[in-house]
Structures are given as C-alpha cells and as structure tokens.
Design a protein around this motif. Structure first.
Motif, PDB file in Angstrom:
ATOM      1  N   CYS A 162     -17.751 -45.738   5.663  1.00 48.48           N
ATOM      2  CA  CYS A 162     -17.883 -46.963   4.984  1.00 48.48           C
ATOM      3  C   CYS A 162     -19.095 -47.250   6.338  1.00 48.48           C
ATOM      4  O   CYS A 162     -18.942 -47.088   7.275  1.00 48.48           O
ATOM      5  CB  CYS A 162     -17.131 -48.374   5.154  1.00 48.48           C
ATOM      6  N   CYS A 218     -18.133 -50.576   8.239  1.00 47.41           N
ATOM      7  CA  CYS A 218     -16.541 -50.895   9.559  1.00 47.41           C
ATOM      8  C   CYS A 218     -16.651 -49.391   9.978  1.00 47.41           C
ATOM      9  O   CYS A 218     -15.222 -49.090  10.920  1.00 47.41           O
ATOM     10  CB  CYS A 218     -15.524 -51.229   9.196  1.00 47.41           C
ATOM     11  N   GLY A 250     -17.986 -52.322   1.952  1.00 48.40           N
ATOM     12  CA  GLY A 250     -18.844 -52.218   2.674  1.00 48.40           C
ATOM     13  C   GLY A 250     -19.073 -50.479   1.900  1.00 48.40           C
ATOM     14  O   GLY A 250     -18.552 -50.003   0.675  1.00 48.40           O
ATOM     15  N   CYS A 296     -13.489 -53.240   3.722  1.00 47.78           N
ATOM     16  CA  CYS A 296     -13.955 -54.437   3.895  1.00 47.78           C
ATOM     17  C   CYS A 296     -15.503 -54.541   3.128  1.00 47.78           C
ATOM     18  O   CYS A 296     -15.852 -55.965   2.926  1.00 47.78           O
ATOM     19  CB  CYS A 296     -14.742 -54.440   5.211  1.00 47.78           C
ATOM     20  N   CYS A 301     -15.846 -49.607  -0.071  1.00 47.23           N
ATOM     21  CA  CYS A 301     -14.595 -49.419   0.835  1.00 47.23           C
ATOM     22  C   CYS A 301     -13.293 -50.465   0.849  1.00 47.23           C
ATOM     23  O   CYS A 301     -13.962 -51.503   0.545  1.00 47.23           O
ATOM     24  CB  CYS A 301     -15.574 -49.730   2.722  1.00 47.23           C
ATOM     25  N   ALA A 360     -14.613 -47.023   8.241  1.00 45.61           N
ATOM     26  CA  ALA A 360     -13.637 -46.328   7.793  1.00 45.61           C
ATOM     27  C   ALA A 360     -13.945 -44.949   7.057  1.00 45.61           C
ATOM     28  O   ALA A 360     -14.813 -45.516   6.408  1.00 45.61           O
ATOM     29  CB  ALA A 360     -12.989 -47.673   6.235  1.00 45.61           C
TER      30      ALA A 360
HETATM   31 ZN    ZN Z   1     -15.382 -50.675   5.516  1.00 45.31          ZN
END
Ligand code: ZN
Ligand code: ADP
Length: 207
Positions: free
Chosen positions: A130, A133, A150, A148, A145, A135
């Motif tokens: 991501c 963030c 994203g 979040c 994501c 991830a």
């Molecule tokens: Zn994220």
C-alpha cells in the motif's frame, strides 16, 4: 524484548512484524521502509540508497549503521524493538551488538523465518504494497488496500530479475548471520512456508 527477524526477502518478516506490533506493542524498525521513505522524499540518504535498492544490492554498511544508530535511540524503542531487514551483514550485526550494549538492552532472540527460494520468487512477483500505509498484500487482493483504501502497487524491486539478485545477495551476505546468532545461542528457526497464522503461533512461542 528486543527481537531480530531474519529471513530471505519475502520470507514474511514484515507480515509477522506487523502482528507483533499490534499484539505485543513493540516498536517495528524496518530499514527497507525507512529507505523507501527516504527515496520518496528525496533526502540525501534516499539519493545515495536508490541505485542499490533498484538493483537489489545492499546499501553500504556505513549508511545503514548510521541510520540505525540514530533510530534506535528514539524514545519509542525503550519498550523493545523488532528489527526487520537489519542486520543484513556480519558488520551490521556486530555494530548492532555494540549499540544495544551501550543502551544496556541486549538482544533477546533472533527468529529465522525459513522459506525455500523458489517459493520466494513466486511470492514476491505477486506481492503488492500500500502506497499510503505500507500494508502488505498480494495481486489477488485487488487495487485498493484492505486496511486504509490506499493504492496497492508493486515495489520496483519485486520483479523476477531483481528478486533473483536479492536472493543471491541474501545467500552470500546475510545467511552467515544464521550461524552468527546460533553461536550466540539466540537463534530460533521457524518454517515460514505455511499459513501466516501458523507461522505467527511459532513466533509467539519463540518469545
Ligand atoms: Zn493502506
Ligand atoms: P526485502 O526484505 O523484501 O528484500 P526490504 O524492504 O527489507 O526488502 O529492503 C529493500 C532494499 O533496501 C534491499 O534490497 C536493500 O537494497 C535495502 N536495504 C534494506 N535494509 C538494508 C540493510 N540492513 N543493509 C543494506 N541494505 C538494506
């Protein structure tokens, strides 16, 4: 609790570290994440590191050791750290021992997440990250994501050619640390070619 996570690129260090952070409240230090942020922000460090990273080579020890010396002295590390992607050479491991000794906080365990190289090549070519963030997911998760919303993207160094080079670098420069930590009686080896929950159960048992 101070933990070193060892393992080839794509072994699942970041995934396990993220769980340890959320469940144990430890401070996660990923040199890869710090370097990617430096590249994105075009800092002096980022400018020096980018070429090495794109080629799948290690960033020179002096740069990494300076970066870690500063990072490990931040107040958020007092309760304990999970080091992910550091140390990657014997020189870095020796420097780390020195830093932790100075702080009076020795290492408790070095956890090796052990995965076969061919499994890694497959994993990394479908790995996504991501942008917002950090991830970690896979191609199958789609474009946004789960954590979040994203944008999920493929890291520049997650193409097959660079992955193979990163694995060679790992074999040559980083895998000697397995014996280094075995010699200090700090090594716990875990089979990483399983479901992340099963791997995590063993990680917790190692603490
Ligand atoms: Zn994220
Ligand atoms: P992975 O574990 O998936 O290979 P990382 O995110 O840990 O990826 O690191 C990405 C790149 O950043 C590495 O290929 C290397 O170029 C650089 N890097 C990260 N940590 C270190 C380190 N401790 N020493 C030297 N280079 C590093």
């Amino acid at each position: 609790m101070n933990i070193v996570l060892l393992g080839a690129p794509g072994a699942g260090k970041g995934t396990q570290a993220a769980r340890l952070v959320s469940e144990e409240g430890l401070c996660h230090i990923s040199t890869g994440d710090i370097l990617r942020a430096a590249v994105k922000n075009e800092t002096e460090l980022g400018k020096k590191a980018k070429e090495y990273m794109d080629a799948g080579e290690l960033v020179p020890d002096e740069l990494i050791i300076d970066l870690m010396r500063e990072r490990i002295q931040q107040p958020d590390t007092e309760k304990g750290v999970i080091l992910d992607g550091f140390p990657r050479t014997t020189t870095q491991a020796v420097a780390l021992d020195g830093m932790l000794n100075e702080l009076g906080r020795p290492l408790d365990v070095a956890i090796l997440i052990d995965v076969d190289p061919e499994v890694i090549v497959k994993r990394l070519s479908s790995r996504r990250m991501c942008r917002a963030c950090g991830a970690i997911g896979t191609e199958a998760d789609g474009a946004s994501c789960k954590a979040c919303g994203g944008e999920m993207y493929q890291r520049d160094d997650d193409n097959e050619k660079t992955v193979r080079n990163r694995l060679e670098v790992y074999e040559k420069s980083t895998s000697p640390l397995i014996d280094y930590y075995r010699g200090c009686e700090l090594l716990v080896s875990i089979d990483g070619d399983r479901d992340p929950d099963e791997v995590y159960a063993d990680v917790k048992a190692a603490l």
